[in-house]
Write a protein that holds these residues in place. Structure first.
Motif, PDB file in Angstrom:
ATOM      1  N   LEU A  26       0.831  -1.196   0.000  1.00 41.54           N
ATOM      2  CA  LEU A  26       0.000   0.000   0.000  1.00 41.54           C
ATOM      3  C   LEU A  26       0.866   1.247   0.000  1.00 41.54           C
ATOM      4  CD1 LEU A  26      -2.739  -0.894   2.646  1.00 41.54           C
ATOM      5  CD2 LEU A  26      -2.878  -1.073   0.153  1.00 41.54           C
ATOM      6  N   THR A  27       0.351   2.288  -0.656  1.00 36.12           N
ATOM      7  CA  THR A  27       1.002   3.591  -0.609  1.00 36.12           C
ATOM      8  C   THR A  27       0.518   4.337   0.633  1.00 36.12           C
ATOM      9  OG1 THR A  27      -0.783   4.670  -1.830  1.00 36.12           O
ATOM     10  CG2 THR A  27       1.056   3.751  -3.142  1.00 36.12           C
ATOM     11  N   LEU A  28       1.123   5.470   0.899  1.00 34.60           N
ATOM     12  CA  LEU A  28       0.667   6.326   2.001  1.00 34.60           C
ATOM     13  C   LEU A  28      -0.772   6.766   1.743  1.00 34.60           C
ATOM     14  CD1 LEU A  28       1.191   7.834   4.627  1.00 34.60           C
ATOM     15  CD2 LEU A  28       2.234   9.672   3.291  1.00 34.60           C
ATOM     16  N   GLU A  29      -1.083   7.124   0.486  1.00 35.89           N
ATOM     17  CA  GLU A  29      -2.441   7.517   0.140  1.00 35.89           C
ATOM     18  C   GLU A  29      -3.406   6.347   0.352  1.00 35.89           C
ATOM     19  OE1 GLU A  29      -5.819   9.445  -0.742  1.00 35.89           O
ATOM     20  OE2 GLU A  29      -3.874  10.366  -0.346  1.00 35.89           O
ATOM     21  N   GLY A  30      -2.977   5.141   0.038  1.00 37.14           N
ATOM     22  CA  GLY A  30      -3.806   3.964   0.270  1.00 37.14           C
ATOM     23  C   GLY A  30      -4.121   3.781   1.741  1.00 37.14           C
ATOM     24  N   ARG A  31      -3.143   3.992   2.580  1.00 38.60           N
ATOM     25  CA  ARG A  31      -3.365   3.885   4.027  1.00 38.60           C
ATOM     26  C   ARG A  31      -4.334   4.965   4.508  1.00 38.60           C
ATOM     27  NH1 ARG A  31      -0.190   0.302   6.567  1.00 38.60           N
ATOM     28  NH2 ARG A  31       1.449  -0.665   5.319  1.00 38.60           N
ATOM     29  N   LYS A  32      -4.239   6.151   3.928  1.00 34.07           N
ATOM     30  CA  LYS A  32      -5.169   7.241   4.286  1.00 34.07           C
ATOM     31  C   LYS A  32      -6.585   6.879   3.839  1.00 34.07           C
ATOM     32  CE  LYS A  32      -1.810  11.006   4.131  1.00 34.07           C
ATOM     33  NZ  LYS A  32      -1.370  12.216   3.389  1.00 34.07           N
ATOM     34  N   GLN A  33      -6.709   6.270   2.643  1.00 34.61           N
ATOM     35  CA  GLN A  33      -8.033   5.836   2.166  1.00 34.61           C
ATOM     36  C   GLN A  33      -8.671   4.891   3.183  1.00 34.61           C
ATOM     37  OE1 GLN A  33      -6.790   3.904  -1.449  1.00 34.61           O
ATOM     38  NE2 GLN A  33      -7.380   5.633  -2.753  1.00 34.61           N
ATOM     39  N   LEU A  34      -7.876   3.959   3.663  1.00 30.62           N
ATOM     40  CA  LEU A  34      -8.407   2.970   4.609  1.00 30.62           C
ATOM     41  C   LEU A  34      -8.708   3.582   5.967  1.00 30.62           C
ATOM     42  CD1 LEU A  34      -6.197  -0.077   3.658  1.00 30.62           C
ATOM     43  CD2 LEU A  34      -8.606   0.310   3.086  1.00 30.62           C
ATOM     44  N   ASP A  35      -7.924   4.557   6.389  1.00 28.84           N
ATOM     45  CA  ASP A  35      -8.220   5.249   7.649  1.00 28.84           C
ATOM     46  C   ASP A  35      -9.578   5.946   7.560  1.00 28.84           C
ATOM     47  OD1 ASP A  35      -5.896   4.424   8.916  1.00 28.84           O
ATOM     48  OD2 ASP A  35      -4.787   6.264   8.458  1.00 28.84           O
ATOM     49  N   ARG A  36      -9.854   6.592   6.408  1.00 24.07           N
ATOM     50  CA  ARG A  36     -11.161   7.246   6.215  1.00 24.07           C
ATOM     51  C   ARG A  36     -12.288   6.208   6.236  1.00 24.07           C
ATOM     52  NH1 ARG A  36      -8.298  10.146   2.307  1.00 24.07           N
ATOM     53  NH2 ARG A  36      -9.168   8.877   0.623  1.00 24.07           N
ATOM     54  N   LEU A  37     -12.077   5.113   5.521  1.00 24.69           N
ATOM     55  CA  LEU A  37     -13.085   4.059   5.470  1.00 24.69           C
ATOM     56  C   LEU A  37     -13.311   3.460   6.849  1.00 24.69           C
ATOM     57  CD1 LEU A  37     -15.000   2.241   3.860  1.00 24.69           C
ATOM     58  CD2 LEU A  37     -13.031   0.758   3.374  1.00 24.69           C
ATOM     59  N   LEU A  38     -12.246   3.226   7.573  1.00 21.63           N
ATOM     60  CA  LEU A  38     -12.358   2.667   8.917  1.00 21.63           C
ATOM     61  C   LEU A  38     -13.165   3.599   9.821  1.00 21.63           C
ATOM     62  CD1 LEU A  38     -11.614   0.341  10.790  1.00 21.63           C
ATOM     63  CD2 LEU A  38      -9.471   1.529  11.295  1.00 21.63           C
ATOM     64  N   GLY A  39     -12.963   4.902   9.685  1.00 20.67           N
ATOM     65  CA  GLY A  39     -13.759   5.872  10.453  1.00 20.67           C
ATOM     66  C   GLY A  39     -15.241   5.745  10.158  1.00 20.67           C
ATOM     67  N   MET A  40     -15.589   5.578   8.874  1.00 17.40           N
ATOM     68  CA  MET A  40     -17.000   5.400   8.487  1.00 17.40           C
ATOM     69  C   MET A  40     -17.559   4.101   9.063  1.00 17.40           C
ATOM     70  SD  MET A  40     -17.291   6.579   4.526  1.00 17.40           S
ATOM     71  CE  MET A  40     -15.618   6.668   3.893  1.00 17.40           C
ATOM     72  N   LEU A  41     -16.766   3.044   8.989  1.00 17.61           N
ATOM     73  CA  LEU A  41     -17.225   1.745   9.479  1.00 17.61           C
ATOM     74  C   LEU A  41     -17.441   1.762  10.991  1.00 17.61           C
ATOM     75  CD1 LEU A  41     -14.996  -0.624   7.310  1.00 17.61           C
ATOM     76  CD2 LEU A  41     -17.422  -0.051   6.985  1.00 17.61           C
ATOM     77  N   LYS A  42     -16.583   2.453  11.707  1.00 19.15           N
ATOM     78  CA  LYS A  42     -16.762   2.549  13.165  1.00 19.15           C
ATOM     79  C   LYS A  42     -18.052   3.282  13.501  1.00 19.15           C
ATOM     80  CE  LYS A  42     -11.972   2.103  14.623  1.00 19.15           C
ATOM     81  NZ  LYS A  42     -10.791   2.747  15.194  1.00 19.15           N
ATOM     82  N   LYS A  43     -18.375   4.331  12.745  1.00 19.05           N
ATOM     83  CA  LYS A  43     -19.622   5.069  12.980  1.00 19.05           C
ATOM     84  C   LYS A  43     -20.843   4.188  12.705  1.00 19.05           C
ATOM     85  CE  LYS A  43     -17.804   9.652  12.055  1.00 19.05           C
ATOM     86  NZ  LYS A  43     -17.713  10.759  11.106  1.00 19.05           N
ATOM     87  N   MET A  44     -20.694   3.242  11.767  1.00 21.10           N
ATOM     88  CA  MET A  44     -21.788   2.324  11.423  1.00 21.10           C
ATOM     89  C   MET A  44     -21.849   1.135  12.369  1.00 21.10           C
ATOM     90  SD  MET A  44     -21.080   2.082   7.298  1.00 21.10           S
ATOM     91  CE  MET A  44     -21.957   0.539   7.197  1.00 21.10           C
ATOM     92  N   ASP A  45     -20.908   1.051  13.306  1.00 18.82           N
ATOM     93  CA  ASP A  45     -20.786  -0.112  14.189  1.00 18.82           C
ATOM     94  C   ASP A  45     -20.649  -1.391  13.358  1.00 18.82           C
ATOM     95  OD1 ASP A  45     -20.544  -1.343  16.669  1.00 18.82           O
ATOM     96  OD2 ASP A  45     -22.696  -1.760  16.796  1.00 18.82           O
ATOM     97  N   PHE A  46     -19.748  -1.331  12.374  1.00 15.50           N
ATOM     98  CA  PHE A  46     -19.507  -2.423  11.431  1.00 15.50           C
ATOM     99  C   PHE A  46     -19.065  -3.683  12.150  1.00 15.50           C
ATOM    100  CE2 PHE A  46     -16.459  -4.692   8.679  1.00 15.50           C
ATOM    101  CZ  PHE A  46     -17.292  -5.024   7.638  1.00 15.50           C
TER     102      PHE A  46
END
Length: 160
Positions: free
Chosen positions: A29-49
């Motif tokens: 993964l690139t640094l940008e890829g890791r940032k993409q996943l950090d954003r996605l992880l934030g959304m998933l936590k809000k959804m109680d994934f």
């Protein structure tokens, strides 16, 4: 019908370039890829994934994606499946058809073009192009994973 089953399909995040099949397999993964996943992880936590099973390709970039997104999940729910790498949609369907009936929520982490075609096929949508780091949420209209196929799911959302 029993409790709804859900399929979460995630394309690995942005990865460094690679040359040839061996180089492709080892891409990180690139640094940008890791940032993409950090954003996605934030959304998933809000959804109680929550998920019962994580199926992941053995390629480096998908393993890294699963480590970031799977943070907090028990390690025994993550299964590395060789057949996901460079898989055709039919191969992915066959893999999903083998899931035990009591499993309700599955996260599949893989590669294009297979996962884009899979999401399109299951949901009956025109071709959906999954960009790196995108996750499709599909509510399945089946009681058992063995019945999963074309037009058996409803595309609920795409997260990025």
């Amino acid at each position: 019908m029993a409790e709804s089953k859900f399929l979460y399909v995630l394309r690995h995040a942005e990865a460094k370039p690679g040359i040839g099949i061996k180089g492709d397999f080892l891409r990180e993964l690139t640094l940008e890829g890791r940032k993409q996943l950090d954003r996605l992880l934030g959304m998933l936590k809000k959804m109680d994934f929550k998920t019962d099973l994580i199926l992941v390709s053995p390629a480096i970039r998908t393993l890294q994606t699963s480590e970031i997104i799977g943070f907090g999940f028990p390690s025994d729910i993550r299964k590395i499946v060789d057949d996901i790498f460079d898989a055709e949609p039919q191969t992915l369907i066959e893999l999903l058809n083998d899931i035990k009936g009591e499993i309700q929520k599955v996260l599949l982490i893989g590669h294009n073009p297979g996962i884009s075609a899979l999401v399109s096929y299951i949901s009956g949508q025109d071709y959906i192009s999954m960009k790196p780091g995108m996750m499709a949420i599909i509510e399945l209209q089946v009681d058992d994973w063995k019945m999963l196929g074309g037009n058996t799911g409803i595309l609920k959302e795409i997260l990025q």
